[in-house]
Write a protein that holds these residues in place. Structure first.
Motif, PDB file in Angstrom:
ATOM      1  N   PHE A  53       1.943   1.716   1.941  1.00  0.00           N
ATOM      2  CA  PHE A  53       3.152   0.985   1.611  1.00  0.00           C
ATOM      3  C   PHE A  53       4.185   1.892   0.962  1.00  0.00           C
ATOM      4  N   MET A  54       5.435   1.511   1.176  1.00  0.00           N
ATOM      5  CA  MET A  54       6.552   2.116   0.463  1.00  0.00           C
ATOM      6  C   MET A  54       7.363   0.968  -0.118  1.00  0.00           C
ATOM      7  N   LYS A  55       7.934   1.203  -1.256  1.00  0.00           N
ATOM      8  CA  LYS A  55       8.824   0.218  -1.867  1.00  0.00           C
ATOM      9  C   LYS A  55      10.099   0.939  -2.241  1.00  0.00           C
ATOM     10  N   ASN A  56      11.190   0.504  -1.648  1.00  0.00           N
ATOM     11  CA  ASN A  56      12.498   1.112  -1.905  1.00  0.00           C
ATOM     12  C   ASN A  56      12.463   2.626  -1.734  1.00  0.00           C
ATOM     13  N   GLY A  57      11.740   3.080  -0.718  1.00  0.00           N
ATOM     14  CA  GLY A  57      11.685   4.504  -0.406  1.00  0.00           C
ATOM     15  C   GLY A  57      10.651   5.284  -1.186  1.00  0.00           C
ATOM     16  N   LYS A  58       9.955   4.647  -2.103  1.00  0.00           N
ATOM     17  CA  LYS A  58       8.950   5.345  -2.905  1.00  0.00           C
ATOM     18  C   LYS A  58       7.567   5.103  -2.304  1.00  0.00           C
ATOM     19  N   TRP A  59       6.871   6.177  -1.986  1.00  0.00           N
ATOM     20  CA  TRP A  59       5.542   6.118  -1.396  1.00  0.00           C
ATOM     21  C   TRP A  59       4.558   5.568  -2.414  1.00  0.00           C
ATOM     22  N   LEU A  60       3.839   4.496  -2.055  1.00  0.00           N
ATOM     23  CA  LEU A  60       2.858   3.886  -2.947  1.00  0.00           C
ATOM     24  C   LEU A  60       1.431   4.224  -2.547  1.00  0.00           C
ATOM     25  N   GLY A  61       1.287   5.019  -1.506  1.00  0.00           N
ATOM     26  CA  GLY A  61      -0.030   5.499  -1.111  1.00  0.00           C
ATOM     27  C   GLY A  61      -0.768   4.561  -0.184  1.00  0.00           C
ATOM     28  N   VAL A  62      -1.988   4.958   0.155  1.00  0.00           N
ATOM     29  CA  VAL A  62      -2.837   4.177   1.052  1.00  0.00           C
ATOM     30  C   VAL A  62      -3.450   3.026   0.267  1.00  0.00           C
ATOM     31  N   ALA A  63      -3.272   1.818   0.779  1.00  0.00           N
ATOM     32  CA  ALA A  63      -3.818   0.632   0.122  1.00  0.00           C
ATOM     33  C   ALA A  63      -5.170   0.248   0.711  1.00  0.00           C
ATOM     34  N   TYR A  64      -5.308   0.384   2.021  1.00  0.00           N
ATOM     35  CA  TYR A  64      -6.535  -0.034   2.700  1.00  0.00           C
ATOM     36  C   TYR A  64      -6.857   0.918   3.836  1.00  0.00           C
ATOM     37  N   ARG A  65      -8.139   1.027   4.091  1.00  0.00           N
ATOM     38  CA  ARG A  65      -8.629   1.717   5.281  1.00  0.00           C
ATOM     39  C   ARG A  65      -9.627   0.778   5.954  1.00  0.00           C
ATOM     40  N   VAL A  66      -9.487   0.605   7.260  1.00  0.00           N
ATOM     41  CA  VAL A  66     -10.374  -0.269   8.023  1.00  0.00           C
ATOM     42  C   VAL A  66     -10.842   0.506   9.243  1.00  0.00           C
ATOM     43  N   ARG A  67     -12.148   0.461   9.471  1.00  0.00           N
ATOM     44  CA  ARG A  67     -12.685   1.133  10.661  1.00  0.00           C
ATOM     45  C   ARG A  67     -12.156   0.431  11.910  1.00  0.00           C
ATOM     46  N   LYS A  68     -11.717   1.214  12.876  1.00  0.00           N
ATOM     47  CA  LYS A  68     -11.142   0.651  14.101  1.00  0.00           C
ATOM     48  C   LYS A  68     -12.107  -0.296  14.797  1.00  0.00           C
TER      49      LYS A  68
END
Length: 174
Positions: free
Chosen positions: A12-27
């Motif tokens: 996610f990004m909020k107002n151009g600021k990178w908030l990093g990876v929130a979730y990882r899900v196996r395909k």
């Protein structure tokens, strides 16, 4: 990011600021199903730009594309609701209190995800009124009748709104 290996990364990004990876899900867990953006908030307003607005709030990071700018052939359509009111389903639960109506309604909605049932009832409303994971019942000691009255007023308003929408409903109210 579907191109980062065996997992899909959701960041996610909020107002151009990178908030990093929130979730990882196996395909493999997605089973070829698409992911759709969704945000749940309470008591605030949010505005999103998926590419429908020419003015962006910030520059798009390299390698990313607005959803709106993907070619139509690469998009996945979400499930469609009823095309007309005649196709809508309304199920009304009938039975004595504590007979299992709500349990049946929840199971039926889960067993028929393509129907996208909306469950309308004071129990469903009060369940949405949780604060910090706790039911409001604990916060309304001595004022339970006030909470029930508010939930009933809310339900009456939701039923008025539902009458104008093309959706499937389960009315779970004694």
């Amino acid at each position: 990011d579907f191109e980062c290996g065996e997992e899909v990364e959701m960041s996610f990004m909020k107002n151009g600021k990178w908030l990093g990876v929130a979730y990882r899900v196996r395909k493999e867990l997605l089973g070829g199903r698409a992911l759709f953006p969704h945000v749940l908030v309470k008591n605030c307003a949010i505005e999103f730009n998926f590419g429908q607005r020419e003015d962006t709030y910030f520059s798009v990071p390299p390698g990313f594309t607005f959803i709106q700018h993907l070619p139509v052939a690469e998009r996945v359509r979400g499930t469609l609701g009823p095309k007309s009111k005649a196709e809508c389903e309304i199920l009304m639960m009938v039975g004595l209190p504590a007979a299992g109506k709500t349990t049946w309604a929840v199971k039926h909605a889960a067993a028929n995800p393509s129907k996208k049932y909306n469950i309308l009832g004071t129990n469903a409303i009060m369940d949405k009124m949780r604060v910090m994971g706790l039911r409001r019942q604990r916060n309304y000691a001595g004022r339970w009748d006030v909470l029930i009255q508010q939930a009933t007023q809310c339900l009456n308003r939701l039923i008025q709104i539902a009458a104008r929408k093309k959706r499937n409903y389960i009315l779970d109210q004694v």
